[in-house]
Design an enzyme around this catalytic site. Structure first.
Site, PDB file in Angstrom:
ATOM      1  N   LYS A 207       1.989 -14.393 -20.310  1.00  0.00           N
ATOM      2  CA  LYS A 207       3.389 -14.110 -20.589  1.00  0.00           C
ATOM      3  C   LYS A 207       4.022 -13.240 -19.506  1.00  0.00           C
ATOM      4  CE  LYS A 207       3.436 -15.264 -25.441  1.00  0.00           C
ATOM      5  NZ  LYS A 207       3.720 -14.873 -26.827  1.00  0.00           N
ATOM      6  N   ARG A 247      -4.629 -16.007 -28.899  1.00  0.00           N
ATOM      7  CA  ARG A 247      -4.160 -17.330 -28.485  1.00  0.00           C
ATOM      8  C   ARG A 247      -4.186 -17.365 -26.965  1.00  0.00           C
ATOM      9  NH1 ARG A 247       0.752 -19.936 -27.480  1.00  0.00           N
ATOM     10  NH2 ARG A 247       0.916 -22.038 -28.373  1.00  0.00           N
TER      11      ARG A 247
END
Length: 268
Positions: A207, A247
């Protein structure tokens, strides 16, 4: 939780696994690397993303889920739509990973309840086109306290729809209506979310806040696929704090980091 993006526009690997055969092959690879379960998604939820048609999302995820489920894989569907969730569960998925926590379409809560499916409730405020607008980045009581409060509201909605407590997983929603500093605070305080009484899923892989952390001297963000070392440190940190799952895009790197940490006695 290994990520399989069956999309043309996901921020990390958009288009690489868009074809059904490529997505299935990628799922096989992640399982071989040690993924415990796979998260299959047909809609990019990156900042600025536009939503696909329901028919397109169905066409992307259902064939992949059918194939991998027949082979015995444990599967999650990453969707905000009840139609997609229901089709995915009928195709063999066991988990609904709803990044909106039921806010995008409350009908998804009824689908999860009727199928007795595990339901991931993520903290969310708006779709990709709007989620980083200034008005969605305000956390009056601090980001941890506010996210907990808003997650509690979504948990109550899930329970009211008939979802059993044993089927609820929570996710603080890193990157969704959050600044980089917000994300670091949520990670550092992840144990606060255990106090809500549900398993915790965290998705930090690749991210943007990692890109900022690792930016070049001129401010250029570290490329998306070159953020794994930092993410592996986060994976160990989260394992030490008892999260239910992380994840991840690169399962092998995450498993290697966990194996080394376990050998050193850092985690059990």
């Amino acid at each position: 939780m290994g990520i399989v993006n069956v999309t043309p526009d996901s921020f990390s690997d958009g288009g690489r696994f868009f074809a059904t055969d490529d997505a299935v092959a990628h799922g096989h690879q992640l399982l071989a690397q040690g993924a415990d379960l796979l998260d299959i998604g047909g809609e990019s939820t990156r900042p600025g993303a536009t939503r696909p048609l329901v028919a397109d999302e169905l066409a992307r995820v259902v064939p992949v889920i059918e194939t991998l489920a027949q082979e015995g894989a444990t599967l999650s569907v990453d969707t905000m739509r009840p139609e997609v969730a229901e089709a995915a569960l009928k195709a063999g998925a066991k988990i609904i990973n709803d990044v909106s926590g039921g806010l995008a379409d409350p009908g998804i809560l009824k689908v999860a309840a009727e199928h007795d499916a595990t339901y991931v409730v993520m903290h969310w405020r708006a779709h990709g086109a709007e989620m980083q607008h200034d008005d969605h980045l305000v956390y009056a009581d601090g980001v941890i306290a506010t996210v907990k409060q808003e997650l509690e509201q979504r948990i109550e909605a899930a329970r009211a729809a008939g979802i059993q407590d044993d089927n609820i997983v929570i996710d603080p929603g890193l990157g969704f209506s959050k600044t980089a500093d917000d994300n670091w605070q949520l990670l550092a305080g992840v144990e606060e979310f255990h106090k809500l009484g549900y398993p915790v899923l965290v998705g930090a892989s690749r991210k943007t806040f990692l890109g900022h952390l690792l930016a070049a001297p001129d401010g250029t963000l570290r490329p998306v696929t070159e953020r794994e070392s930092a993410h592996d440190a986060i994976t160990v940190f989260l394992a030490q704090r008892g999260v239910w799952a992380t994840r991840v895009h690169d399962v092998r790197a995450a498993k290697d980091a966990l194996a080394a940490a376990a050998r050193l006695g850092m985690i059990r």
